[in-house]
Write an enzyme that holds these catalytic residues in place. Structure first.
Site, PDB file in Angstrom:
ATOM      1  N   GLU A  97     -13.640 -38.055-119.703  1.00  0.00           N
ATOM      2  CA  GLU A  97     -13.935 -39.433-119.312  1.00  0.00           C
ATOM      3  C   GLU A  97     -12.812 -40.379-119.690  1.00  0.00           C
ATOM      4  O   GLU A  97     -12.533 -41.346-118.985  1.00  0.00           O
ATOM      5  CB  GLU A  97     -15.248 -39.903-119.962  1.00  0.00           C
ATOM      6  CG  GLU A  97     -16.486 -39.216-119.439  1.00  0.00           C
ATOM      7  CD  GLU A  97     -16.758 -39.504-117.969  1.00  0.00           C
ATOM      8  OE1 GLU A  97     -16.053 -38.930-117.125  1.00  0.00           O
ATOM      9  OE2 GLU A  97     -17.676 -40.284-117.673  1.00  0.00           O
TER      10      GLU A  97
ATOM     11  N   THR B 128     -15.107 -48.112-110.602  1.00  0.00           N
ATOM     12  CA  THR B 128     -15.763 -48.408-111.878  1.00  0.00           C
ATOM     13  C   THR B 128     -15.082 -49.561-112.615  1.00  0.00           C
ATOM     14  O   THR B 128     -15.735 -50.461-113.119  1.00  0.00           O
ATOM     15  CB  THR B 128     -15.738 -47.156-112.770  1.00  0.00           C
ATOM     16  OG1 THR B 128     -16.363 -46.095-112.055  1.00  0.00           O
ATOM     17  CG2 THR B 128     -16.507 -47.391-114.058  1.00  0.00           C
TER      18      THR B 128
END
Lengths: 327, 327
Positions: free
Chosen positions: A148, A201
């Site tokens: 991530e 995002t």
């Protein structure tokens, strides 16, 4: 780079496999009211990784499908190979043999379904399976979070934790990292609709205000507290009532075309709640039956067809298992 | 004034009593991290009300003890008689007979222990007992909240709800009013220390900032969520870890002399957590045994003696019953 693996493990080379094929589930981060702390996994969609031992040292990406050519084939820029390789090195195996990776994306990228998390979890889980399961899921989590960090710029756990552990996960603290698995109310179904519009995002995060009026913060933490209690009590009505977001949704929903109209359709068709999955643009309804979830999906599909917006949609229970080996 | 009582009730005059004597418990609002949404009741201290039927119509306050003359004897300015009288009128009894009230304060006023709430709950509960229990606690709650409106300017429930229902209560929403009773972890003990300094509730509320940085709000709601999960799981360590407050405590603790020193003493003596009760100045430690709570109280008492600060202190389990009839 520092060795992440500080806990005990035991490698037994006789248990090593030559090839594994793993599925890891998509995830719904935030659960509407629980920004940055809650998430759950779904049975579909999800990504698949095939990992093989190779005689040649190093890690290579053989093949990526389903990504429209968006993902890097450079193994040190791809989250799957990056995080699996980090684990491989920390286990001291990088001079023993090599790895090759196939990644089959079965969900849209940048959709708010934890796409990068599912791929990373599939890769890290696959490596552990390939090596005869030397590590626990708790030990695998930091490697998934490394993926991530590469994908999003920060090693957050709100998608990788539910994808890895399955079920509903609560992350009350990142320093120290604490992940709690909550019980899953059996009757919950999830309807997911991804309208094909691009919401990166980082852009979605940028829209969020840095300050929250105290009154709204109190309302939000009251709802979060009640959601947790309602999950333990299997109180479906209160699960629905409590899952409302006045802090993030008003800003993020601006990026999602026809958000209010889709919400109206879902609530009129008996959704317990409706909101954004992760940072969107996928939207999500929770329901108390598969039938209701199917109805909501088909009503919203009809609406999006009228507006000429393409979409993917899914109906699923909450995934309680996390990743698993495909036959 | 509108009749609050919209639900059914049944008065049976043969069940009316001439006199009741009721105890209602003090309460710890906020539970450190759950500002405005959480609270619990303690076994001591608490207030007592003696309520009698009189032939003369109207309500009178016969006697108040333990208040150092601070509370009004005018029945329409006193929260106990105000809220009991409102209920009495809504039941249509004000032309039938009268009421007289004795209030015995057994705790300091303006201390952060829900002093006005305990008195009000005792009065309203006493009236219901006097009348043969025609109403449920759910029906009594709005009358208790009326007392808070008179005492504090707003009809909040974070002290009256735990005092009335006992145990740990969660109030996720005021409009509509929702009160959830949470399970009580059996081994919890509460150490309460009230340093005799004056911190009016309104002043303490004024100190709170109107905006919360998003990062702190996320940390706070992560902790609140985890506290609720830990309460259900009886996870005492996580109850302690999660009960920290970076939003309100940094401001309110400035009004409490030697707050940091008392916190240090409590944590060094194995408190699960330490913080402010309600809006203070009472401070509170939760512990996993009576012995630990006693030790913390005596260590802090010794410290306050050195500093020549007067105090009251209490050690108690969490009260699970709410108000009750005294023999």
């Amino acid at each position: 780079m520092e060795n992440i693996l500080k806990q005990d493990y035991k490698l037994d080379q006789t248990k090593f496999l030559n090839q594994v094929h793993v599925f890891a589930p998509a995830t719904v981060a935030n659960m509407i009211c629980g920004y940055d702390i809650l998430g759950f996994a779904v049975n579909e969609p999800g990504d698949e990784v095939i990992l093989r031992k190779t005689e040649e040292l190093g890690i290579t990406i053989l093949n990526i499908t389903g990504d429209d050519g968006k993902l890097p084939l450079d193994p040190f820029k791809n989250t799957v190979s990056h995080s699996a390789w980090k684990l491989f090195c920390d286990l001291g195996l990088d001079e023993s043999f090599g790895l090759s990776v196939e990644l089959h994306k079965k969900m849209p990228i940048g959709s708010g379904l934890g796409s990068s998390a599912a791929s990373t979890v599939a890769g890290v889980f696959a490596l552990n399976e390939l090596l005869g399961k030397p590590l626990s899921k708790d030990q695998l989590l930091p490697y998934c979070m490394e993926g991530e960090r590469l994908a999003c710029g920060s090693a957050h756990a709100d998608n990788v934790a539910p994808s890895l552990f399955g079920g509903i996960t609560l992350i009350p603290s990142h320093e120290p990292l604490i992940v709690r698995s909550l019980p899953v109310p059996e009757e919950l179904y999830v309807a997911l609709i991804y309208p094909k519009v691009d919401v990166p995002t980082k852009e979605a995060r940028r829209l969020i205000k840095n300050n929250v009026p105290l009154e709204k913060a109190v309302k939000q933490w009251g709802n979060i507290a009640s959601l947790i209690a309602a999950i333990y009590e299997k109180d479906y009505d209160e699960i629905g009532r409590s899952m409302q977001d006045e802090v993030i949704e008003p800003h993020r929903s601006l990026l999602i075309p026809y958000f209010d109209e889709m919400k109206k359709i879902a609530l009129e068709n008996n959704a317990l709640t409706f909101g954004i999955s992760g940072s969107g643009p996928t939207v999500m309804a929770l329901t108390k039956s598969e039938q209701i979830a199917e109805t909501i999906v088909s009503e919203i599909e009809e609406f999006l067809n009228e507006k000429s917006i393409e979409y993917f949609s899914y109906v699923s229970k909450i995934n309680q298992q996390g990743p698993y080996l495909k036959k």
